[in-house]
Design a protein around this motif. Sequence first.
Motif, PDB file in Angstrom:
ATOM      1  N   THR A  18       0.724  -1.149   0.175  1.00 53.74           N
ATOM      2  CA  THR A  18      -0.037  -0.094  -0.086  1.00 53.74           C
ATOM      3  C   THR A  18       0.872   1.262  -0.014  1.00 53.74           C
ATOM      4  N   LYS A  22      -2.954   3.659  -1.809  1.00 59.32           N
ATOM      5  CA  LYS A  22      -3.354   2.908  -2.830  1.00 59.32           C
ATOM      6  C   LYS A  22      -2.737   1.670  -2.919  1.00 59.32           C
ATOM      7  N   ASN A  23      -3.215   0.483  -3.491  1.00 58.69           N
ATOM      8  CA  ASN A  23      -2.555  -0.850  -3.419  1.00 58.69           C
ATOM      9  C   ASN A  23      -2.203  -0.983  -4.758  1.00 58.69           C
ATOM     10  N   THR A  55      -4.199  -1.093  -8.365  1.00 55.40           N
ATOM     11  CA  THR A  55      -5.577  -1.364  -8.223  1.00 55.40           C
ATOM     12  C   THR A  55      -5.959  -1.678  -6.943  1.00 55.40           C
ATOM     13  N   ASP A  56      -7.434  -1.488  -6.737  1.00 54.47           N
ATOM     14  CA  ASP A  56      -8.021  -1.529  -5.424  1.00 54.47           C
ATOM     15  C   ASP A  56      -8.475  -3.117  -5.519  1.00 54.47           C
ATOM     16  N   ASN A 121      -9.008   2.795 -13.652  1.00 57.61           N
ATOM     17  CA  ASN A 121      -9.808   2.312 -12.437  1.00 57.61           C
ATOM     18  C   ASN A 121     -11.193   2.231 -12.483  1.00 57.61           C
TER      19      ASN A 121
END
Length: 151
Positions: A18, A22-23, A55-56, A121
Motif C-alpha cells: 500500500t 493505494k494498493n 488497483t483496488d 480504474n
Amino acid sequence: MIKLQAIGNLGKDCVTNTVNGKNVINFNVAHTEKFKDAQGNQKDKTIWVECAYWTDRTGIAPYLRKGTQVYVEGTPDIRTYSKNDGTTGVSLTLRVLSIQLLGSRTEGGDNQGGGYSNNNNTSYAAPSNNAVPAAATSGGNYGEPMDDLPF
C-alpha cells in the motif's frame, strides 16, 4: 500513448503493498527467446519486465506465483539506477493496465486462466471460467442435440 504487451512467466511470487493509500501489486515477468548465433550455436536471451499493477482489486494476487504464465499490457517506463560497482543500470518497468492468467507450471495445479483489467480504474473483468458451450442443435430442429459432438 505507448502500449507494451508481454507474455511470460513470473520470476517470483508477487508482493502487494500500500503506497499513499493505494494498493499496488509488484511482480516481474520473464520472456526467453531462443536463437542461433552466427556460428549456429543455440543461444537464449531473457528479458525481464518489472511490473506494477495499481488497483483496488487485489483478488488476483494469490494467483500470481512463481512460474505462472501471464499476459500483461500497460504503459512502459525505463528506469536508471546506480549499481554497486558504480555503473548505471537500466530496467524496463511496466505500469500494468490489464493482466490475464495464462497457465501455471505447478504440479497438480489447474491451468485455467482468467483475466483482470483496470483501465483507468473504471472497468474490471472477472476471471473467466471454462464454460461448457450450450448443446448444438442439428438442422432446423432445435429440440434435437447433434450426435457428433467431440466430447
